[in-house]
Design a protein around this motif. Structure first.
Motif, PDB file in Angstrom:
ATOM      1  N   LEU A   1      64.585  33.032  54.978  1.00  0.00           N
ATOM      2  CA  LEU A   1      65.966  32.569  54.870  1.00  0.00           C
ATOM      3  C   LEU A   1      66.246  31.997  53.494  1.00  0.00           C
ATOM      4  N   THR A   2      67.527  31.986  53.123  1.00  0.00           N
ATOM      5  CA  THR A   2      67.930  31.373  51.855  1.00  0.00           C
ATOM      6  C   THR A   2      68.622  30.033  52.071  1.00  0.00           C
ATOM      7  N   LYS A   3      69.112  29.798  53.277  1.00  0.00           N
ATOM      8  CA  LYS A   3      69.737  28.505  53.587  1.00  0.00           C
ATOM      9  C   LYS A   3      69.704  28.288  55.095  1.00  0.00           C
ATOM     10  N   ILE A   4      69.729  27.023  55.490  1.00  0.00           N
ATOM     11  CA  ILE A   4      69.698  26.662  56.906  1.00  0.00           C
ATOM     12  C   ILE A   4      70.184  25.227  57.015  1.00  0.00           C
TER      13      ILE A   4
ATOM     14  N   VAL B   1      82.492  28.384  50.278  1.00  0.00           N
ATOM     15  CA  VAL B   1      83.434  29.028  49.354  1.00  0.00           C
ATOM     16  C   VAL B   1      82.880  29.016  47.941  1.00  0.00           C
ATOM     17  N   ALA B   2      82.274  27.892  47.548  1.00  0.00           N
ATOM     18  CA  ALA B   2      81.734  27.776  46.192  1.00  0.00           C
ATOM     19  C   ALA B   2      80.534  28.678  45.967  1.00  0.00           C
ATOM     20  N   THR B   3      79.714  28.878  47.006  1.00  0.00           N
ATOM     21  CA  THR B   3      78.474  29.640  46.828  1.00  0.00           C
ATOM     22  C   THR B   3      78.600  31.108  47.231  1.00  0.00           C
ATOM     23  N   SER B   4      79.424  31.403  48.229  1.00  0.00           N
ATOM     24  CA  SER B   4      79.525  32.775  48.740  1.00  0.00           C
ATOM     25  C   SER B   4      80.865  33.435  48.463  1.00  0.00           C
TER      26      SER B   4
END
Length: 276
Positions: free
Chosen positions: A74-77, A162-165
């Motif tokens: 995973l990249t985030k959780i 919104v800022a990251t994706s």
């Protein structure tokens, strides 16, 4: 693998598996530490560390977290710790908090947990808006409304995503999430003033899952109209208890819930992990 978990976690995992929200290979156990990963809807990546029992040793639990994250790729959780008012994770869930921090998580946002119970007044309809079920509208139109609702949002998760994706990717993910909720087809609605969309409210089988007002219509109290509609929808469906959550910093939304007869039942502390 589900048998590695004691009840009630075992039954909850099996029910989530039947719904396509977890899998045996998303479950990890070592010593007295256990955890599973959970996805909000079938086909989505896991979004939450779930059923996390760290056992007595925060370092061992942190090691299990790190190994499971590596295995999942995973990249985030996120991981949530809900607590009654006045309690804090540092003191009252110390082992869990220490394990998360040692594994590279950060506690980024504190949320209000809110509840409406049967017997409370049901908010009245101010009569300013008409409502159209989102399922009967063109998906791209609803996604565009979700993109616009995200502009200037005070919600931490929305701002981060919104800022990251990007706003469109976040809106499409939110659309899929809301459309896969346990709700009757007409519950997720777009509120309109004449022909112009004003905002949306999405109740599910137990909560107000999402609510938002378009930027050009903020400041006129339409969040009250939308929340009244969503609460009344669930109350008329016979729910005895409706839950909701909003960031502590999102004062306008928090105040709207309190005006609608909701009361604070606790705080939720949200931890994030992102791949280096």
């Amino acid at each position: 693998m589900f048998d590695e978990f004691p009840e009630p976690a075992r039954s909850q995992l099996r029910a989530a598996h039947d719904e396509g929200r977890t899998r045996p290979e998303w479950c990890f156990a070592e010593g007295r530490a256990r955890l599973a990963y959970w996805a909000p809807f079938p086909g989505s990546e896991p979004a939450i560390v779930w059923q996390f029992d760290p056992g007595p040793d925060p370092l061992a639990a942190a090691g299990l977290l790190r190994r499971s994250l590596d295995a999942m790729g995973l990249t985030k959780i996120i991981h949530d710790i809900p607590l009654k008012p006045g309690l804090t994770p540092v003191v009252d869930r110390a082992v869990e908090h220490e394990a998360l921090m040692e594994a590279g998580f950060t506690m980024e946002v504190e949320r209000l947990l809110l509840e409406w119970v049967a017997g409370s007044d049901v908010p009245g309809d101010p009569g300013r808006l008409t409502y159209r079920p989102a399922r009967r509208m063109d998906p791209d139109e609803v996604i565009d409304i979700l993109v616009r609702v995200s502009e200037g949002s005070l919600d931490h998760d929305t701002r981060v995503e919104v800022a990251t994706s990007g706003a469109e990717k976040e809106a499409r993910w939110m659309y899929d999430d809301l459309m896969n909720r346990k709700a009757k087809p007409g519950w997720f609605v777009i509120g309109h003033l004449g022909d112009a969309p004003v905002g949306l409210v999405a109740p599910d089988d137990h909560s107000i899952a999402y609510i938002g007002v378009l930027p050009e219509h903020r400041g006129h109290g339409y969040v009250n109209d939308l929340l009244a509609h969503g609460t009344r929808t669930l109350a008329e469906a016979g729910l005895r208890r409706i839950v909701a959550a909003t960031d502590v910093a999102n004062v306008p939304t928090a105040n709207a819930f309190l005006r609608a007869g909701y009361s604070e039942t606790g705080r939720l502390y949200r931890y994030y992990w992102r791949a280096p």
